[in-house]
Design a protein around this motif. Structure first.
Motif, PDB file in Angstrom:
ATOM      1  N   ILE A  62      28.577  79.155  35.549  1.00 56.80           N
ATOM      2  CA  ILE A  62      28.320  79.514  34.303  1.00 56.80           C
ATOM      3  C   ILE A  62      28.713  78.670  33.197  1.00 56.80           C
ATOM      4  O   ILE A  62      27.924  78.810  32.041  1.00 56.80           O
ATOM      5  CB  ILE A  62      29.125  80.901  34.104  1.00 56.80           C
ATOM      6  N   LEU A  63      29.461  77.807  33.522  1.00 56.84           N
ATOM      7  CA  LEU A  63      29.745  76.581  32.414  1.00 56.84           C
ATOM      8  C   LEU A  63      28.586  75.905  31.915  1.00 56.84           C
ATOM      9  O   LEU A  63      28.599  75.425  30.961  1.00 56.84           O
ATOM     10  CB  LEU A  63      31.018  76.038  33.058  1.00 56.84           C
ATOM     11  N   GLY A  64      27.564  75.747  32.881  1.00 53.24           N
ATOM     12  CA  GLY A  64      26.718  74.755  32.558  1.00 53.24           C
ATOM     13  C   GLY A  64      25.446  75.392  32.256  1.00 53.24           C
ATOM     14  O   GLY A  64      24.350  74.797  31.937  1.00 53.24           O
ATOM     15  N   LYS A  65      25.302  76.928  32.068  1.00 50.46           N
ATOM     16  CA  LYS A  65      24.175  77.396  31.580  1.00 50.46           C
ATOM     17  C   LYS A  65      23.718  77.395  29.997  1.00 50.46           C
ATOM     18  O   LYS A  65      24.659  76.705  29.496  1.00 50.46           O
ATOM     19  CB  LYS A  65      24.398  79.055  31.928  1.00 50.46           C
ATOM     20  N   SER A  66      22.827  77.953  29.483  1.00 48.25           N
ATOM     21  CA  SER A  66      22.274  77.966  28.258  1.00 48.25           C
ATOM     22  C   SER A  66      23.607  78.207  27.295  1.00 48.25           C
ATOM     23  O   SER A  66      24.407  78.903  27.550  1.00 48.25           O
ATOM     24  CB  SER A  66      21.099  78.494  27.977  1.00 48.25           C
ATOM     25  N   PRO A  67      23.637  77.562  25.953  1.00 48.62           N
ATOM     26  CA  PRO A  67      24.442  77.786  24.988  1.00 48.62           C
ATOM     27  C   PRO A  67      24.629  79.359  24.862  1.00 48.62           C
ATOM     28  O   PRO A  67      25.907  80.118  24.698  1.00 48.62           O
ATOM     29  CB  PRO A  67      24.101  77.287  23.987  1.00 48.62           C
ATOM     30  N   LYS A 107      24.553  67.347  39.020  1.00 47.46           N
ATOM     31  CA  LYS A 107      22.921  66.976  38.335  1.00 47.46           C
ATOM     32  C   LYS A 107      22.645  68.084  37.603  1.00 47.46           C
ATOM     33  O   LYS A 107      22.050  67.744  36.539  1.00 47.46           O
ATOM     34  CB  LYS A 107      22.347  66.630  39.438  1.00 47.46           C
ATOM     35  N   ALA A 108      22.785  69.233  38.010  1.00 50.82           N
ATOM     36  CA  ALA A 108      22.244  70.561  37.474  1.00 50.82           C
ATOM     37  C   ALA A 108      22.859  70.822  36.112  1.00 50.82           C
ATOM     38  O   ALA A 108      22.252  71.355  35.209  1.00 50.82           O
ATOM     39  CB  ALA A 108      22.179  71.687  38.553  1.00 50.82           C
ATOM     40  N   TYR A 109      24.275  70.854  36.322  1.00 50.54           N
ATOM     41  CA  TYR A 109      25.152  71.328  35.306  1.00 50.54           C
ATOM     42  C   TYR A 109      26.080  70.777  34.687  1.00 50.54           C
ATOM     43  O   TYR A 109      26.651  71.104  33.598  1.00 50.54           O
ATOM     44  CB  TYR A 109      25.781  72.534  35.923  1.00 50.54           C
ATOM     45  N   GLU A 110      26.450  69.588  34.970  1.00 51.38           N
ATOM     46  CA  GLU A 110      27.557  68.772  34.538  1.00 51.38           C
ATOM     47  C   GLU A 110      27.655  68.404  32.959  1.00 51.38           C
ATOM     48  O   GLU A 110      28.454  68.759  31.952  1.00 51.38           O
ATOM     49  CB  GLU A 110      27.635  67.619  35.173  1.00 51.38           C
ATOM     50  N   ASN A 111      26.442  68.003  32.508  1.00 47.16           N
ATOM     51  CA  ASN A 111      26.158  67.758  31.039  1.00 47.16           C
ATOM     52  C   ASN A 111      26.366  68.782  30.153  1.00 47.16           C
ATOM     53  O   ASN A 111      27.002  68.846  29.094  1.00 47.16           O
ATOM     54  CB  ASN A 111      24.987  66.723  30.876  1.00 47.16           C
ATOM     55  N   GLN A 112      25.551  69.885  30.417  1.00 46.46           N
ATOM     56  CA  GLN A 112      25.644  71.107  29.634  1.00 46.46           C
ATOM     57  C   GLN A 112      26.844  71.707  29.754  1.00 46.46           C
ATOM     58  O   GLN A 112      27.444  72.247  28.592  1.00 46.46           O
ATOM     59  CB  GLN A 112      24.563  71.877  29.908  1.00 46.46           C
ATOM     60  N   ALA A 113      27.471  71.766  30.938  1.00 45.48           N
ATOM     61  CA  ALA A 113      28.953  72.494  30.906  1.00 45.48           C
ATOM     62  C   ALA A 113      30.058  71.591  30.018  1.00 45.48           C
ATOM     63  O   ALA A 113      30.486  72.345  29.381  1.00 45.48           O
ATOM     64  CB  ALA A 113      29.673  72.396  32.400  1.00 45.48           C
ATOM     65  N   LYS A 114      29.785  70.423  29.852  1.00 46.66           N
ATOM     66  CA  LYS A 114      30.806  69.632  29.317  1.00 46.66           C
ATOM     67  C   LYS A 114      30.486  69.809  27.712  1.00 46.66           C
ATOM     68  O   LYS A 114      31.542  70.015  26.840  1.00 46.66           O
ATOM     69  CB  LYS A 114      30.997  68.294  29.195  1.00 46.66           C
ATOM     70  N   GLU A 115      29.234  69.860  27.274  1.00 46.66           N
ATOM     71  CA  GLU A 115      28.921  70.189  26.031  1.00 46.66           C
ATOM     72  C   GLU A 115      29.339  71.758  25.499  1.00 46.66           C
ATOM     73  O   GLU A 115      29.780  71.814  24.522  1.00 46.66           O
ATOM     74  CB  GLU A 115      27.387  70.092  25.830  1.00 46.66           C
ATOM     75  N   ASN A 116      29.069  72.618  26.485  1.00 44.36           N
ATOM     76  CA  ASN A 116      29.733  73.910  26.129  1.00 44.36           C
ATOM     77  C   ASN A 116      31.120  74.239  26.082  1.00 44.36           C
ATOM     78  O   ASN A 116      31.578  74.668  25.080  1.00 44.36           O
ATOM     79  CB  ASN A 116      29.101  74.828  27.293  1.00 44.36           C
ATOM     80  N   VAL A 117      31.780  73.425  26.966  1.00 50.91           N
ATOM     81  CA  VAL A 117      33.296  73.630  26.756  1.00 50.91           C
ATOM     82  C   VAL A 117      33.851  72.880  25.516  1.00 50.91           C
ATOM     83  O   VAL A 117      34.610  73.402  24.701  1.00 50.91           O
ATOM     84  CB  VAL A 117      33.718  73.000  27.956  1.00 50.91           C
ATOM     85  N   ARG A 118      33.361  71.658  25.337  1.00 51.49           N
ATOM     86  CA  ARG A 118      33.605  71.056  24.032  1.00 51.49           C
ATOM     87  C   ARG A 118      33.484  71.794  22.614  1.00 51.49           C
ATOM     88  O   ARG A 118      34.033  71.782  21.658  1.00 51.49           O
ATOM     89  CB  ARG A 118      33.013  69.648  23.859  1.00 51.49           C
ATOM     90  N   LEU A 119      32.146  72.570  22.724  1.00 50.19           N
ATOM     91  CA  LEU A 119      31.746  73.441  21.689  1.00 50.19           C
ATOM     92  C   LEU A 119      32.766  74.283  21.412  1.00 50.19           C
ATOM     93  O   LEU A 119      33.486  74.826  20.177  1.00 50.19           O
ATOM     94  CB  LEU A 119      30.501  73.864  21.669  1.00 50.19           C
ATOM     95  N   GLU A 120      33.093  75.021  22.522  1.00 43.75           N
ATOM     96  CA  GLU A 120      34.106  76.271  22.591  1.00 43.75           C
ATOM     97  C   GLU A 120      35.497  75.722  21.994  1.00 43.75           C
ATOM     98  O   GLU A 120      36.108  76.379  21.177  1.00 43.75           O
ATOM     99  CB  GLU A 120      34.167  76.911  23.769  1.00 43.75           C
ATOM    100  N   LEU A 121      35.881  74.794  22.627  1.00 44.26           N
ATOM    101  CA  LEU A 121      37.212  74.105  22.081  1.00 44.26           C
ATOM    102  C   LEU A 121      37.077  73.658  20.659  1.00 44.26           C
ATOM    103  O   LEU A 121      38.134  74.073  19.891  1.00 44.26           O
ATOM    104  CB  LEU A 121      37.341  72.963  23.034  1.00 44.26           C
ATOM    105  N   HIS A 122      36.189  73.018  20.220  1.00 46.23           N
ATOM    106  CA  HIS A 122      36.072  72.804  18.641  1.00 46.23           C
ATOM    107  C   HIS A 122      36.020  73.890  18.008  1.00 46.23           C
ATOM    108  O   HIS A 122      37.042  74.124  16.895  1.00 46.23           O
ATOM    109  CB  HIS A 122      34.637  72.185  18.415  1.00 46.23           C
ATOM    110  N   GLN A 123      35.418  75.237  18.284  1.00 45.65           N
ATOM    111  CA  GLN A 123      35.560  76.429  17.624  1.00 45.65           C
ATOM    112  C   GLN A 123      36.696  77.054  17.429  1.00 45.65           C
ATOM    113  O   GLN A 123      37.148  77.697  16.385  1.00 45.65           O
ATOM    114  CB  GLN A 123      34.380  77.290  17.779  1.00 45.65           C
ATOM    115  N   LEU A 124      37.486  76.901  18.619  1.00 47.63           N
ATOM    116  CA  LEU A 124      38.844  77.550  18.737  1.00 47.63           C
ATOM    117  C   LEU A 124      39.917  76.734  17.486  1.00 47.63           C
ATOM    118  O   LEU A 124      40.684  77.214  17.221  1.00 47.63           O
ATOM    119  CB  LEU A 124      39.363  77.472  20.055  1.00 47.63           C
ATOM    120  N   ASN A 125      39.529  75.366  17.781  1.00 50.20           N
ATOM    121  CA  ASN A 125      40.552  74.651  16.705  1.00 50.20           C
ATOM    122  C   ASN A 125      40.207  74.587  15.326  1.00 50.20           C
ATOM    123  O   ASN A 125      41.082  74.465  14.628  1.00 50.20           O
ATOM    124  CB  ASN A 125      40.190  73.044  17.021  1.00 50.20           C
TER     125      ASN A 125
END
Length: 205
Positions: free
Chosen positions: A133-138, A185-203
């Motif tokens: 789920i971490l690597g799915k669409s925003p 390969k399928a989800y790593e990049n999108q997952a990191k992007e999603n997690v970073r965005l949520e963390l940014h929003q929480l901050n």
């Protein structure tokens, strides 16, 4: 679909149809609890859908299937030992069948607590299935994060944000979120992007 899959699985090891149905009913009732917004039957369905893509890589499929079904059978936002309690519930239930890989399956369930790289590839597959789920669409990720917040509704915002940020930071500190090549390969990049965005929003709050 997941009900029939479970019954087909447990029937390999138990001829007691009443007991088999009792086991399924317990799973269904727990995962359908009104307090569950993410850790529910849909989560299991998604894991099985992702499993179809890598099933040929699994060494002990039945063990992995049991681990998927039972890994969140116990889930309370106020508890810190959900994974351990889930493993114990699995042992209690499936030890009454002829299934012999109890310890292996319990270790897989317990591994979903810290999501550390394992020497066992089946365990790594389970951990990746749990986090796809971490690597799915925003949009899908946003829905997931909102559902997690609902599961922790008893906590005030300041407490939830503190705990959630700790979880997200720990994910980003991993060398890789996903342990297996396919899911990396399928989800790593999108997952990191999603997690970073949520963390940014929480901050920002």
């Amino acid at each position: 679909m997941i009900k029939q899959k479970f019954l087909n699985l447990i029937r390999k090891y138990s001829k007691n149809e009443d007991y088999n149905l009792d086991c399924w009913n317990e799973l269904e009732n727990n995962y359908s609890s009104r307090s569950r917004y993410y850790h529910n039957l849909e989560h299991l369905e998604n894991m099985f859908s992702e499993l179809d893509k890598v099933q040929s890589e699994v060494k002990n499929l039945d063990c992995l299937l049991f681990a998927i079904y039972y890994h969140d059978i116990i889930y309370k936002s106020t508890n810190s030992d959900n994974e351990h309690q889930s493993a114990l519930r699995f042992e209690n239930r499936i030890s009454k069948t002829s299934f012999t890989k109890l310890n292996e399956c319990m270790l897989q369930i317990e591994a979903t607590k810290e999501h550390k790289l394992s020497a066992d590839n089946d365990t790594n597959i389970l951990l990746d299935l749990d986090l796809t789920i971490l690597g799915k669409s925003p949009e899908e990720y946003k829905n997931y994060s909102e559902n997690i917040r609902k599961e922790y509704h008893i906590y005030p915002d300041f407490m939830y944000r503190k705990g959630r940020k700790k979880v997200l930071q720990s994910i980003l500190e991993l060398d890789f979120i996903y342990k297996t090549d396919y899911f990396r390969k399928a989800y790593e990049n999108q997952a990191k992007e999603n997690v970073r965005l949520e963390l940014h929003q929480l901050n920002l709050v």
